[in-house]
Enzyme design. Structure first.
Site, mmCIF file in Angstrom:
data_model
loop_
_atom_site.group_PDB
_atom_site.id
_atom_site.type_symbol
_atom_site.label_atom_id
_atom_site.label_comp_id
_atom_site.label_asym_id
_atom_site.label_seq_id
_atom_site.Cartn_x
_atom_site.Cartn_y
_atom_site.Cartn_z
ATOM 1 N N PRO A 256 0.839 -1.206 0.000
ATOM 2 C CA PRO A 256 0.000 0.000 0.000
ATOM 3 C C PRO A 256 0.871 1.252 0.000
ATOM 4 C CG PRO A 256 0.010 -1.003 2.176
ATOM 5 C CD PRO A 256 0.756 -1.932 1.279
ATOM 6 N N ASP A 432 5.818 2.250 2.100
ATOM 7 C CA ASP A 432 4.924 1.121 2.332
ATOM 8 C C ASP A 432 4.200 1.353 3.652
ATOM 9 O OD1 ASP A 432 3.703 -1.308 2.873
ATOM 10 O OD2 ASP A 432 5.393 -2.524 2.178
ATOM 11 N N HIS A 433 2.893 1.557 3.580
ATOM 12 C CA HIS A 433 2.145 1.914 4.780
ATOM 13 C C HIS A 433 1.995 0.758 5.760
ATOM 14 C CE1 HIS A 433 0.083 4.747 7.133
ATOM 15 N NE2 HIS A 433 -0.661 5.317 6.212
ATOM 16 N N ARG A 434 2.354 -0.458 5.355
ATOM 17 C CA ARG A 434 2.364 -1.564 6.311
ATOM 18 C C ARG A 434 3.534 -1.429 7.280
ATOM 19 N NH1 ARG A 434 2.716 -6.431 2.136
ATOM 20 N NH2 ARG A 434 4.379 -5.014 1.469
#
Length: 462
Positions: A256, A432-434
């Site tokens: 994401p 990367d939003h994770r």
């Protein structure tokens, strides 16, 4: 009779394309002589021959994609009879085999070889030959005016560059060479669009966006194109372009992405670059804005280690890397490459400048090896060299952040309540939003921008 099978040249690659053979049937070969160039999904590699003897047959054509482990050449080492012709090989029937065997009986001058290496590039002997200069007019007519004939013209052409003829008189060319100005990047104001001394001196006076990897004119002159023939053409996607396409699709649809932007006043950084260029420690290396951005990213990564991490999907874990392998995106005729500088966080500023220069030279020459692109932890892409202010970069697979560095240009800026001209650029950080939440991404981007606004903070925080 011995067969040489296509080896795995690194990273578990399963296939490669035969780009160019350096030998043919009947040629004598020695151990470690370069015999073929192959293109994998990551790089072009030259393969040496592990045997000594005479080439009996080439078992793969140029342009053919071959699986790892398949024989690509057979060599007669003089200890046995030649093998039967390979099935399915067009143009190698009984007559061809007989002709090849007859050729074996005739002494053949040894092929030109390069310095023996295991895998990679050796030094090619002999003086380099200058590519013949193209005529300045399409029909090569000589009936031109005295003014046009006194203006030397040459064509700067390479695949995909789209550069047109550069018109400049010999004294102007010499001036540009002495001052280090690329004539192809200038717009001529003289007769017939020729470049004058004033154009060269004006380009020198105006600081230009610099890059250690990508080189392109800020305003390329693109000639008008008249489409003829078929309505369309199809370009095979293979090698590096195929691997890049697959990696980008996988990155976009698995990680994401979030992108944040920050405009930065880099006037102080540009002044610092000019001062660094005069220091003895930086003699012989290129000091550019990219160097300062790279140093700021390395310092900020030390302050926020989570930005230098990766997502492990199989184990559902975040892997925080304790070393920074700094990737630099490079646009090449073969496609996008992202070689990285190993342990960049351990390098001093002069050493980092040298590493960027070496990476650039290797990428431009097409000698980037698979190992040079493996293990990256964070990447910088310099889109400013193309005259672009900003973009939304896509993560390099296996990494959690990538910083796009836009062009440096003069803009009105408010300083102490007054609007003044300043050198400004835009930074764009995708993450990367994770792994990286909004707060961490914002803090990292803010600190990179702060160090470019005031380079002394690199010393205070580094």
């Amino acid at each position: 009779m011995k067969e040489f099978k296509l080896p795995d040249v690194g990273e578990g690659l399963t296939e490669a394309e035969i780009v160019r053979w350096h030998v043919k049937a009947g040629d004598p070969v020695k151990v470690n002589q370069i015999i073929v160039e192959i293109e994998t999904a990551k790089a072009v590699v030259e393969l040496p021959c592990p045997f000594e003897g005479v080439v009996a047959a080439l078992m793969a054509d140029e342009g053919e994609v071959v699986d790892v482990g398949r024989p690509i050449i057979s060599v007669d080492d003089g200890t046995g009879p030649p093998p039967a012709p390979a099935a399915g090989r067009a143009g190698e029937g009984t007559a061809d085999r007989a002709e090849a065997l007859a050729d074996d009986m005739v002494p053949t001058p040894p092929a030109e070889v390069r310095q023996p290496v295991l895998v990679g590039y050796g030094v090619k002997p002999g003086a380099a030959k200058r590519r013949p200069r193209k005529p300045s007019s399409p029909d090569g007519a000589s009936g031109t005016s005295a003014e046009a004939s006194s203006t030397a013209s040459s064509t700067v052409s390479s695949p995909g560059t789209g550069r047109s003829a550069v018109l400049a008189k010999p004294p102007v060319r010499k001036l540009a060479k002495d001052l280090g100005v690329d004539l192809a990047s200038l717009l001529g104001t003289g007769p017939h669009g020729s470049i004058t001394r004033d154009d060269v001196q004006a380009a020198l006076a105006a600081p230009a966006q610099e890059s250690d990897v990508q080189a392109a004119p800020a305003r390329p002159r693109v000639p008008a194109v008249t489409w003829e023939g078929e309505d369309e053409e199809r370009v095979p996607v293979k090698g590096v372009r195929k691997a890049t396409a697959q990696a980008m699709v996988a990155s976009v649809f698995t990680a994401p992405h979030v992108t944040e932007f920050l405009q930065v006043d880099v006037t102080a950084t540009m002044d610092a670059i000019q001062r660094l260029r005069g220091l003895p420690d930086f003699a012989g290396v290129k000091v550019s804005p990219l160097l300062m951005v790279a140093k700021a990213v390395l310092v900020a990564a030390r302050r926020y280690p989570m930005i230098n991490a990766a997502w492990d999907e199989a184990r559902q874990e975040i892997v925080v890397k304790h070393r920074v392998n700094l990737g630099i995106a490079a646009a090449t005729p073969r496609g996008l490459l992202v070689p990285n500088i190993k342990d960049a966080h351990r390098l001093s500023l002069p050493d980092l400048a040298g590493a960027l220069g070496a990476l650039a030279e290797t990428a431009r020459a097409g000698r980037t090896q698979p190992a040079d692109m493996a293990g990256g932890t964070i990447t910088i892409t310099n889109v400013g060299v193309f005259g672009v202010d900003a973009g939304t970069p896509i993560l390099n697979p296996g990494e959690s952040a990538i910083l796009a560095f836009g062009q440096v240009r003069d803009m009105p800026w408010v300083v102490d309540g007054q609007v003044v001209p300043r050198r400004v650029c835009t930074l764009a950080l995708s993450f990367d939003h994770r792994v990286v939440d909004g707060e961490l991404g914002s803090l990292f981007l803010r600190d990179v921008g702060a160090m470019l606004e005031d380079p002394l903070r690199m010393l205070a925080w580094g």
